[in-house]
Scaffold this motif. Structure first.
Motif, PDB file in Angstrom:
ATOM      1  N   GLN A  71     -21.486  19.554 -11.314  1.00 23.90           N
ATOM      2  CA  GLN A  71     -21.740  20.203 -10.031  1.00 23.90           C
ATOM      3  C   GLN A  71     -23.045  19.703  -9.432  1.00 23.90           C
ATOM      4  OE1 GLN A  71     -21.558  24.446 -11.078  1.00 23.90           O
ATOM      5  NE2 GLN A  71     -19.600  24.572 -10.022  1.00 23.90           N
ATOM      6  N   GLY A  72     -23.063  19.655  -8.098  1.00 25.06           N
ATOM      7  CA  GLY A  72     -24.317  19.366  -7.417  1.00 25.06           C
ATOM      8  C   GLY A  72     -24.614  17.893  -7.242  1.00 25.06           C
ATOM      9  N   LEU A  73     -25.914  17.591  -7.065  1.00 27.03           N
ATOM     10  CA  LEU A  73     -26.360  16.260  -6.671  1.00 27.03           C
ATOM     11  C   LEU A  73     -26.966  15.443  -7.798  1.00 27.03           C
ATOM     12  CD1 LEU A  73     -28.158  17.241  -3.328  1.00 27.03           C
ATOM     13  CD2 LEU A  73     -25.904  16.180  -3.567  1.00 27.03           C
ATOM     14  N   ILE A  74     -26.974  15.979  -9.014  1.00 24.89           N
ATOM     15  CA  ILE A  74     -27.652  15.275 -10.098  1.00 24.89           C
ATOM     16  C   ILE A  74     -26.923  13.991 -10.476  1.00 24.89           C
ATOM     17  CG2 ILE A  74     -28.384  15.393 -12.518  1.00 24.89           C
ATOM     18  CD1 ILE A  74     -30.121  17.018 -10.714  1.00 24.89           C
ATOM     19  N   ARG A  75     -25.588  14.047 -10.559  1.00 22.20           N
ATOM     20  CA  ARG A  75     -24.823  12.886 -11.022  1.00 22.20           C
ATOM     21  C   ARG A  75     -23.605  12.720 -10.118  1.00 22.20           C
ATOM     22  NH1 ARG A  75     -25.701  10.615 -15.973  1.00 22.20           N
ATOM     23  NH2 ARG A  75     -26.669  12.514 -16.737  1.00 22.20           N
ATOM     24  N   VAL A  76     -23.747  11.883  -9.099  1.00 21.95           N
ATOM     25  CA  VAL A  76     -22.700  11.737  -8.093  1.00 21.95           C
ATOM     26  C   VAL A  76     -22.288  10.262  -7.967  1.00 21.95           C
ATOM     27  CG1 VAL A  76     -23.290  13.778  -6.735  1.00 21.95           C
ATOM     28  CG2 VAL A  76     -24.505  11.640  -6.318  1.00 21.95           C
ATOM     29  N   HIS A  77     -21.179  10.032  -7.265  1.00 20.53           N
ATOM     30  CA  HIS A  77     -20.685   8.666  -7.114  1.00 20.53           C
ATOM     31  C   HIS A  77     -21.424   7.891  -6.020  1.00 20.53           C
ATOM     32  CE1 HIS A  77     -17.564   9.159  -9.994  1.00 20.53           C
ATOM     33  NE2 HIS A  77     -16.846  10.009  -9.283  1.00 20.53           N
ATOM     34  N   GLN A  78     -21.914   8.605  -5.011  1.00 26.96           N
ATOM     35  CA  GLN A  78     -22.630   7.951  -3.903  1.00 26.96           C
ATOM     36  C   GLN A  78     -23.920   8.710  -3.645  1.00 26.96           C
ATOM     37  OE1 GLN A  78     -20.426   7.552  -0.212  1.00 26.96           O
ATOM     38  NE2 GLN A  78     -22.308   7.410   0.985  1.00 26.96           N
TER      39      GLN A  78
ATOM     40  N   ALA B  57     -13.152  13.190  -0.110  1.00 24.24           N
ATOM     41  CA  ALA B  57     -13.390  12.060  -1.010  1.00 24.24           C
ATOM     42  C   ALA B  57     -12.946  12.361  -2.438  1.00 24.24           C
ATOM     43  CB  ALA B  57     -14.863  11.662  -0.998  1.00 24.24           C
ATOM     44  N   GLY B  58     -13.430  13.457  -2.999  1.00 24.39           N
ATOM     45  CA  GLY B  58     -13.144  13.807  -4.385  1.00 24.39           C
ATOM     46  C   GLY B  58     -14.354  14.451  -5.015  1.00 24.39           C
ATOM     47  N   THR B  59     -14.274  14.702  -6.319  1.00 27.69           N
ATOM     48  CA  THR B  59     -15.402  15.312  -7.013  1.00 27.69           C
ATOM     49  C   THR B  59     -16.565  14.334  -7.102  1.00 27.69           C
ATOM     50  OG1 THR B  59     -14.499  14.620  -9.142  1.00 27.69           O
ATOM     51  CG2 THR B  59     -13.921  16.827  -8.362  1.00 27.69           C
ATOM     52  N   ARG B  60     -17.747  14.873  -7.338  1.00 30.87           N
ATOM     53  CA  ARG B  60     -18.998  14.110  -7.422  1.00 30.87           C
ATOM     54  C   ARG B  60     -19.377  13.465  -6.087  1.00 30.87           C
ATOM     55  NH1 ARG B  60     -20.879  13.759 -12.741  1.00 30.87           N
ATOM     56  NH2 ARG B  60     -19.309  13.970 -14.364  1.00 30.87           N
ATOM     57  N   PHE B  61     -19.045  14.141  -5.001  1.00 23.55           N
ATOM     58  CA  PHE B  61     -19.512  13.754  -3.682  1.00 23.55           C
ATOM     59  C   PHE B  61     -20.095  14.981  -3.010  1.00 23.55           C
ATOM     60  CE2 PHE B  61     -16.424  10.422  -4.497  1.00 23.55           C
ATOM     61  CZ  PHE B  61     -17.052   9.290  -4.001  1.00 23.55           C
ATOM     62  N   SER B  62     -20.900  14.757  -1.958  1.00 25.65           N
ATOM     63  CA  SER B  62     -21.484  15.877  -1.219  1.00 25.65           C
ATOM     64  C   SER B  62     -21.552  15.535   0.261  1.00 25.65           C
ATOM     65  CB  SER B  62     -22.896  16.199  -1.736  1.00 25.65           C
ATOM     66  OG  SER B  62     -23.786  15.134  -1.421  1.00 25.65           O
ATOM     67  N   VAL B  63     -21.669  16.583   1.076  1.00 26.85           N
ATOM     68  CA  VAL B  63     -21.918  16.427   2.509  1.00 26.85           C
ATOM     69  C   VAL B  63     -23.198  17.179   2.835  1.00 26.85           C
ATOM     70  CG1 VAL B  63     -21.113  16.948   4.841  1.00 26.85           C
ATOM     71  CG2 VAL B  63     -19.480  16.179   3.113  1.00 26.85           C
ATOM     72  N   GLY B  64     -24.167  16.481   3.433  1.00 30.36           N
ATOM     73  CA  GLY B  64     -25.363  17.149   3.917  1.00 30.36           C
ATOM     74  C   GLY B  64     -25.116  17.638   5.336  1.00 30.36           C
ATOM     75  N   MET B  65     -25.487  18.876   5.614  1.00 26.70           N
ATOM     76  CA  MET B  65     -25.250  19.473   6.924  1.00 26.70           C
ATOM     77  C   MET B  65     -26.575  19.887   7.561  1.00 26.70           C
ATOM     78  SD  MET B  65     -21.882  19.483   7.111  1.00 26.70           S
ATOM     79  CE  MET B  65     -21.534  20.594   8.463  1.00 26.70           C
ATOM     80  N   GLY B  66     -26.755  19.591   8.836  1.00 30.45           N
ATOM     81  CA  GLY B  66     -27.952  20.046   9.559  1.00 30.45           C
ATOM     82  C   GLY B  66     -29.223  19.645   8.850  1.00 30.45           C
TER      83      GLY B  66
END
Length: 432
Positions: free
Chosen positions: A272-279, A158-167
Motif C-alpha cells: 500500500q502507498g508510495l513506498i514501493r510503486v511501479h512508477q 493502471a493497476g496496483t502499485r500506482f498512485s494519482v496525486g490530486m491538487g
C-alpha cells in the motif's frame, strides 16, 4: 565489469573476495572459459612462433636459391590453423565477457562485512523524530482523507502499485522536484540534464541493470527499449564509448525523471502507498571523476543529498551498507534513511554509491591525462532525493491531530505561499 586480464590471472582470488556476494555467478562456466582462452592463446602463440621461424627458413632457402615450395605450403597450413584458432578465441572471449557481466563489483576495503541489512553500520543521525499525543497516521490515511492521493482510481486506470496525486498532492511532488533540482544546481554546482526515459539494451548493460536485473525492468520488446529504473542509467551513458579530458573532471549532473520498476522480488512488501510503486519521480545525482578522488566525491555527493533532508527538516540517519547488502555494481554505498512516524522506523530515501571503474569499463568511459594513455574513470550516483518517499516523510512528520499537513518552509514559495494542506475544496468527488 571485470576485464579479461583480471579473470585470467586472478579468478580464484576474485571469487574469494566476493564470497557470498558471488553466489549467483556461473563460476564453473567462467573457469572453463578462462581455461579454454588460456589454452587457445598459448596454442596461437606457439603457432605464430613456428610461422616466424618458417618465414625465416624460407628466406634463407631463397637466398641460397633452394626449393621452398614445401616450406611455403607448411606456412600456408600454419596460417589457416592460426585463423581458425583466432576465430575460436574471439568467440570464447565474447562468451566469457557475457558471462562476466554477471559478476558483481568488489566491495571497497572500508565496507563493513556482513550478509544482510541487519549488519549495516549506522554512521550518523540528524534531527529528532517528532512526538505525537496520538497514534500518527500513515501517509495513505492522510493522503486519502485530504483527497490529495487517490490509490483506488490509480488501480482502476493502471493497476496496483500506482498512485494519482490530486491538487496539492500533485503540486507538492512538483514543488519537491523543482526545489531539489534548483538546490543542487545553485548550491552544489550540478548541471541539470533532461534525459530520455526509454533506453536501449546497451545502455542498460553499461550501468549493470542487464543481464542481472532483467526481471525488474519494464521492456518494450518490439523496439528492444527499456523504461529506466533510475536516471543513473541514461545520464551515466551520456559519455559511453567516449574519452574525456582530465581537466574536465569532475563532471556532476542532476536529473529529474520518472522511473519505472517491476518490483519483481518484492511480493507482499509495502503493498500500500508510495513506498514501493511501479512508477515514481526521482531526482538523481550522477558524477564522473578521477579515480584518485572518487571516495572524496562520494562523501560530497552524500552530503549534497543530506542537505535536502536538512532543508526540509526531516529526521534521518546515514548507514554504510555491509558487503552482503551492496548493490550489484557498487563498491561502496551510503543509504540515507528518513524517519517515518507511522512505522516508527527509518526507511531508505536515497542510496549514494561509488562504482569505481565498474560501470566505466562496461560502458567504455575513459579520460586522458596529458602525455598518458586513456584510462577508465570512476562513476558515482545517488538519489537527491526519491520524491515519492520524500512526500511520504513530509505527510507523516508534518501531520497535525486534525489531519492537516504543514508545508516545510523551503517548499512554500514553490506552493504559491501555501503553508498548510487541508481538506476543504481539495477532495475529489466521491463515487456514490
Amino acid at each position: 565489469m571485470h576485464d579479461l586480464r583480471t579473470l585470467s590471472e586472478s579468478l580464484d582470488h576474485l571469487q574469494t573476495q566476493l564470497g557470498p556476494r558471488g553466489t549467483d555467478v556461473p563460476w564453473e562456466a567462467i573457469h572453463t572459459l578462462v581455461a579454454k582462452r588460456r589454452t587457445l592463446i598459448t596454442h596461437i602463440e606457439e603457432l605464430r612462433h613456428q610461422l616466424k621461424k618458417g618465414s625465416e627458413h624460407i628466406a634463407q632457402l631463397k637466398r641460397q636459391k633452394l626449393q621452398a615450395e614445401e616450406a611455403m605450403a607448411t606456412l600456408r597450413d600454419l596460417r589457416t590453423q592460426i585463423q581458425g584458432l583466432e576465430e575460436d578465441l574471439r568467440t570464447t572471449e565474447g562468451t566469457l565477457e557475457n558471462e562476466a557481466l554477471r559478476i558483481p563489483n568488489i566491495p571497497h576495503t572500508s565496507v563493513p562485512p556482513g550478509r544482510t541489512e541487519q549488519e549495516n553500520l549506522e554512521i550518523r543521525r540528524w534531527g529528532t523524530p517528532p512526538t505525537f499525543s496520538y497514534t500518527p497516521r500513515s501517509h495513505v490515511e492522510l493522503g486519502e482523507a485530504l483527497g490529495i492521493l487517490d490509490f483506488k482510481r490509480a488501480t482502476k486506470i493502471a493497476g496496483t502499485r500506482f498512485s494519482v496525486g490530486m491538487g496539492p498532492g500533485a503540486q507538492l511532488e512538483r514543488a519537491l522536484a523543482n526545489f531539489m533540482v534548483d538546490w543542487h544546481v545553485t548550491r552544489h554546482g550540478y548541471t541539470e540534464v533532461l534525459p530520455p526515459v526509454l533506453v536501449n539494451r546497451q545502455t542498460m548493460t553499461g550501468t549493470g541493470q542487464l543481464p542481472k536485473f532483467a526481471d525488474d525492468l519494464f521492456q518494450l520488446p518490439q523496439e528492444d527499449f527499456f523504461l529506466i529504473p533510475t536516471a543513473e542509467v541514461p545520464v551515466t551513458n551520456l559519455f559511453r564509448d567516449e574519452i574525456l579530458l582530465e581537466d574536465d573532471l569532475p563532471i556532476r549532473f542532476v536529473a529529474h525523471t520518472s522511473c519505472f520498476r517491476r518490483e519483481a522480488g518484492s511480493y507482499g512488501k509495502d503493498t500500500q502507498g508510495l513506498i514501493r510503486v511501479h512508477q515514481f519521480q526521482k531526482v538523481e545525482l550522477v558524477n564522473f571523476t578521477h579515480p584518485d578522488h572518487s571516495y572524496t566525491e562520494l562523501e560530497l555527493l552524500t552530503q549534497a543529498a543530506e542537505t535536502i533532508l536538512q532543508q526540509l527538516e526531516l529526521p534521518y540517519r546515514v548507514v554504510a551498507l555491509c558487503s552482503g547488502d551492496l548493490g550489484f555494481s557498487a563498491a561502496k554505498t551510503y543509504d540515507l534513511e528518513v524517519w517515518l512516524p507511522s512505522q516508527q522506523r527509518y526507511r531508505e530515501i536515497s542510496s549514494c554509491s561509488n562504482f569505481e571503474a565498474f560501470q566505466a569499463r562496461r560502458a567504455g568511459i575513459k579520460f586522458r591525462s596529458k602525455g598518458s594513455k586513456p584510462q577508465f574513470l570512476h562513476t558515482l550516483n545517488g538519489s537527491g532525493l526519491a520524491i515519492g518517499r520524500t512526500l511520504v516523510a513530509i505527510l507523516e512528520n508534518y501531520q497535525h491531530p486534525d489531519g492537516t499537513i504543514s508545508i516545510p518552509k523551503v517548499l512554500q514559495p514553490y506552493m504559491h505561499g501555501q503553508s498548510v494542506i487541508q481538506t476543504q475544496g481539495q477532495k475529489p468527488p466521491t463515487t456514490p
